[in-house]
Write a protein that holds these residues in place. Structure first.
Motif, PDB file in Angstrom:
ATOM      1  N   GLY A   1       4.490  -0.872   1.679  1.00 50.27           N
ATOM      2  CA  GLY A   1       5.903  -1.209   1.541  1.00 50.27           C
ATOM      3  C   GLY A   1       6.813  -0.017   1.758  1.00 50.27           C
ATOM      4  N   GLU A   2       6.405   1.140   1.237  1.00 50.82           N
ATOM      5  CA  GLU A   2       7.205   2.352   1.418  1.00 50.82           C
ATOM      6  C   GLU A   2       7.262   2.752   2.892  1.00 50.82           C
ATOM      7  OE1 GLU A   2       8.932   4.251  -1.189  1.00 50.82           O
ATOM      8  OE2 GLU A   2       8.632   2.168  -1.833  1.00 50.82           O
ATOM      9  N   VAL A   3       6.136   2.641   3.589  1.00 51.04           N
ATOM     10  CA  VAL A   3       6.121   2.960   5.022  1.00 51.04           C
ATOM     11  C   VAL A   3       6.975   1.954   5.786  1.00 51.04           C
ATOM     12  CG1 VAL A   3       4.683   3.128   7.096  1.00 51.04           C
ATOM     13  CG2 VAL A   3       3.882   4.127   4.949  1.00 51.04           C
ATOM     14  N   MET A   4       6.842   0.672   5.450  1.00 49.06           N
ATOM     15  CA  MET A   4       7.616  -0.359   6.138  1.00 49.06           C
ATOM     16  C   MET A   4       9.110  -0.158   5.919  1.00 49.06           C
ATOM     17  SD  MET A   4       5.340  -1.997   7.731  1.00 49.06           S
ATOM     18  CE  MET A   4       6.286  -3.368   8.362  1.00 49.06           C
ATOM     19  N   LYS A   5       9.479   0.219   4.717  1.00 47.86           N
ATOM     20  CA  LYS A   5      10.886   0.478   4.406  1.00 47.86           C
ATOM     21  C   LYS A   5      11.406   1.620   5.284  1.00 47.86           C
ATOM     22  CE  LYS A   5      11.358   1.433   0.102  1.00 47.86           C
ATOM     23  NZ  LYS A   5      11.626   1.624  -1.316  1.00 47.86           N
ATOM     24  N   GLY A   6      10.597   2.649   5.422  1.00 46.74           N
ATOM     25  CA  GLY A   6      10.996   3.798   6.225  1.00 46.74           C
ATOM     26  C   GLY A   6      11.004   3.538   7.708  1.00 46.74           C
ATOM     27  N   SER A   7      10.247   2.531   8.137  1.00 45.22           N
ATOM     28  CA  SER A   7      10.174   2.248   9.566  1.00 45.22           C
ATOM     29  C   SER A   7      11.137   1.143   9.969  1.00 45.22           C
ATOM     30  CB  SER A   7       8.752   1.836   9.940  1.00 45.22           C
ATOM     31  OG  SER A   7       8.469   0.544   9.435  1.00 45.22           O
ATOM     32  N   SER A   8      12.003   0.745   9.065  1.00 47.37           N
ATOM     33  CA  SER A   8      12.902  -0.388   9.297  1.00 47.37           C
ATOM     34  C   SER A   8      12.098  -1.648   9.604  1.00 47.37           C
ATOM     35  CB  SER A   8      13.876  -0.098  10.435  1.00 47.37           C
ATOM     36  OG  SER A   8      14.617   1.058  10.166  1.00 47.37           O
ATOM     37  N   ALA A   9      10.909  -1.732   9.014  1.00 47.61           N
ATOM     38  CA  ALA A   9      10.013  -2.886   9.141  1.00 47.61           C
ATOM     39  C   ALA A   9       9.579  -3.152  10.581  1.00 47.61           C
ATOM     40  CB  ALA A   9      10.632  -4.127   8.518  1.00 47.61           C
ATOM     41  N   SER A  10       9.585  -2.126  11.426  1.00 48.57           N
ATOM     42  CA  SER A  10       9.215  -2.328  12.826  1.00 48.57           C
ATOM     43  C   SER A  10       7.730  -2.129  13.091  1.00 48.57           C
ATOM     44  CB  SER A  10      10.023  -1.389  13.719  1.00 48.57           C
ATOM     45  OG  SER A  10       9.718  -0.044  13.407  1.00 48.57           O
TER      46      SER A  10
ATOM     47  N   ARG B   1      -4.297   7.159  -8.355  1.00 50.54           N
ATOM     48  CA  ARG B   1      -4.595   5.868  -8.976  1.00 50.54           C
ATOM     49  C   ARG B   1      -5.418   4.984  -8.035  1.00 50.54           C
ATOM     50  NH1 ARG B   1       0.890   3.634 -11.377  1.00 50.54           N
ATOM     51  NH2 ARG B   1      -0.463   1.859 -11.861  1.00 50.54           N
ATOM     52  N   ILE B   2      -5.118   5.052  -6.735  1.00 54.70           N
ATOM     53  CA  ILE B   2      -5.902   4.283  -5.755  1.00 54.70           C
ATOM     54  C   ILE B   2      -7.338   4.785  -5.745  1.00 54.70           C
ATOM     55  CG2 ILE B   2      -6.230   3.845  -3.286  1.00 54.70           C
ATOM     56  CD1 ILE B   2      -3.112   3.864  -3.071  1.00 54.70           C
ATOM     57  N   LYS B   3      -7.509   6.102  -5.744  1.00 51.81           N
ATOM     58  CA  LYS B   3      -8.855   6.684  -5.744  1.00 51.81           C
ATOM     59  C   LYS B   3      -9.614   6.358  -7.019  1.00 51.81           C
ATOM     60  CE  LYS B   3      -7.942  10.399  -2.515  1.00 51.81           C
ATOM     61  NZ  LYS B   3      -7.894  11.832  -2.267  1.00 51.81           N
ATOM     62  N   SER B   4      -8.875   6.053  -8.099  1.00 53.62           N
ATOM     63  CA  SER B   4      -9.496   5.687  -9.369  1.00 53.62           C
ATOM     64  C   SER B   4      -9.811   4.193  -9.434  1.00 53.62           C
ATOM     65  CB  SER B   4      -8.575   6.051 -10.535  1.00 53.62           C
ATOM     66  OG  SER B   4      -8.423   7.448 -10.586  1.00 53.62           O
ATOM     67  N   GLY B   5      -9.556   3.471  -8.356  1.00 50.90           N
ATOM     68  CA  GLY B   5      -9.924   2.064  -8.314  1.00 50.90           C
ATOM     69  C   GLY B   5      -8.775   1.077  -8.242  1.00 50.90           C
ATOM     70  N   GLU B   6      -7.555   1.537  -8.328  1.00 49.22           N
ATOM     71  CA  GLU B   6      -6.405   0.631  -8.277  1.00 49.22           C
ATOM     72  C   GLU B   6      -5.972   0.411  -6.821  1.00 49.22           C
ATOM     73  OE1 GLU B   6      -3.256   0.958 -11.327  1.00 49.22           O
ATOM     74  OE2 GLU B   6      -4.364   2.743 -11.994  1.00 49.22           O
ATOM     75  N   GLU B   7      -6.853  -0.190  -6.048  1.00 54.45           N
ATOM     76  CA  GLU B   7      -6.606  -0.359  -4.618  1.00 54.45           C
ATOM     77  C   GLU B   7      -5.416  -1.263  -4.308  1.00 54.45           C
ATOM     78  OE1 GLU B   7     -10.117  -1.183  -2.318  1.00 54.45           O
ATOM     79  OE2 GLU B   7     -11.283   0.238  -3.493  1.00 54.45           O
ATOM     80  N   LYS B   8      -4.996  -2.082  -5.266  1.00 57.48           N
ATOM     81  CA  LYS B   8      -3.832  -2.947  -5.033  1.00 57.48           C
ATOM     82  C   LYS B   8      -2.568  -2.125  -4.784  1.00 57.48           C
ATOM     83  CE  LYS B   8      -2.593  -3.368  -9.819  1.00 57.48           C
ATOM     84  NZ  LYS B   8      -3.166  -3.598 -11.038  1.00 57.48           N
ATOM     85  N   LEU B   9      -2.571  -0.862  -5.213  1.00 57.80           N
ATOM     86  CA  LEU B   9      -1.412   0.004  -5.005  1.00 57.80           C
ATOM     87  C   LEU B   9      -1.230   0.396  -3.534  1.00 57.80           C
ATOM     88  CD1 LEU B   9      -1.601   2.253  -8.176  1.00 57.80           C
ATOM     89  CD2 LEU B   9       0.086   0.486  -7.655  1.00 57.80           C
ATOM     90  N   ILE B  10      -2.232   0.129  -2.715  1.00 62.05           N
ATOM     91  CA  ILE B  10      -2.082   0.372  -1.276  1.00 62.05           C
ATOM     92  C   ILE B  10      -0.898  -0.441  -0.757  1.00 62.05           C
ATOM     93  CG2 ILE B  10      -3.140  -0.007   0.995  1.00 62.05           C
ATOM     94  CD1 ILE B  10      -5.820   0.788  -0.294  1.00 62.05           C
ATOM     95  N   SER B  11      -0.725  -1.647  -1.306  1.00 67.12           N
ATOM     96  CA  SER B  11       0.394  -2.494  -0.883  1.00 67.12           C
ATOM     97  C   SER B  11       1.737  -1.826  -1.164  1.00 67.12           C
ATOM     98  CB  SER B  11       0.329  -3.845  -1.589  1.00 67.12           C
ATOM     99  OG  SER B  11      -0.817  -4.536  -1.193  1.00 67.12           O
ATOM    100  N   PHE B  12       1.828  -1.104  -2.275  1.00 65.60           N
ATOM    101  CA  PHE B  12       3.058  -0.371  -2.584  1.00 65.60           C
ATOM    102  C   PHE B  12       3.336   0.660  -1.490  1.00 65.60           C
ATOM    103  CE2 PHE B  12       4.841   3.599  -4.250  1.00 65.60           C
ATOM    104  CZ  PHE B  12       6.099   3.169  -4.619  1.00 65.60           C
TER     105      PHE B  12
END
Length: 93
Positions: free
Chosen positions: A69-78, A55-66
């Motif tokens: 968030g997933e990476v931040m959740k996994g990193s304990s926001a560090s 979906r990002i490659k199709s132009g929905e770049e706002k999904l990068i924020s999602f």
């Protein structure tokens, strides 16, 4: 996480708590080790979300924020979210 058993460039998967993390910031002895640990964490999140990447490659770049968030959740926001966004953008756009 027992940091004696896990290196800075490793990722840790906690299936019970559904967390994927990296001790890169804690254990990294160089910027290269930290970058490798962060990249591996981002790669693991990207592997888990192929439909979002399409979906990002199709132009929905706002999904990068999602994905950030997933990476931040996994990193304990560090991690720095700006750095995470940059890594994800380079890999998906």
């Amino acid at each position: 996480i027992n940091t004696k058993q896990v290196g800075a460039e490793d990722i840790v998967v906690d299936e019970v708590n559904k967390i994927i993390s990296t001790p890169a910031y804690v254990e990294g002895k160089s910027i290269g080790e930290v970058a490798t640990g962060i990249t591996k964490l981002v790669d693991k999140v990207l592997e888990s979300n192929p439909e979002i990447i399409e979906r990002i490659k199709s132009g929905e770049e706002k999904l990068i924020s999602f994905l950030v968030g997933e990476v931040m959740k996994g990193s304990s926001a560090s991690l720095n979210p700006g750095l995470v966004k940059e890594v994800i953008s380079k890999k998906t756009i």
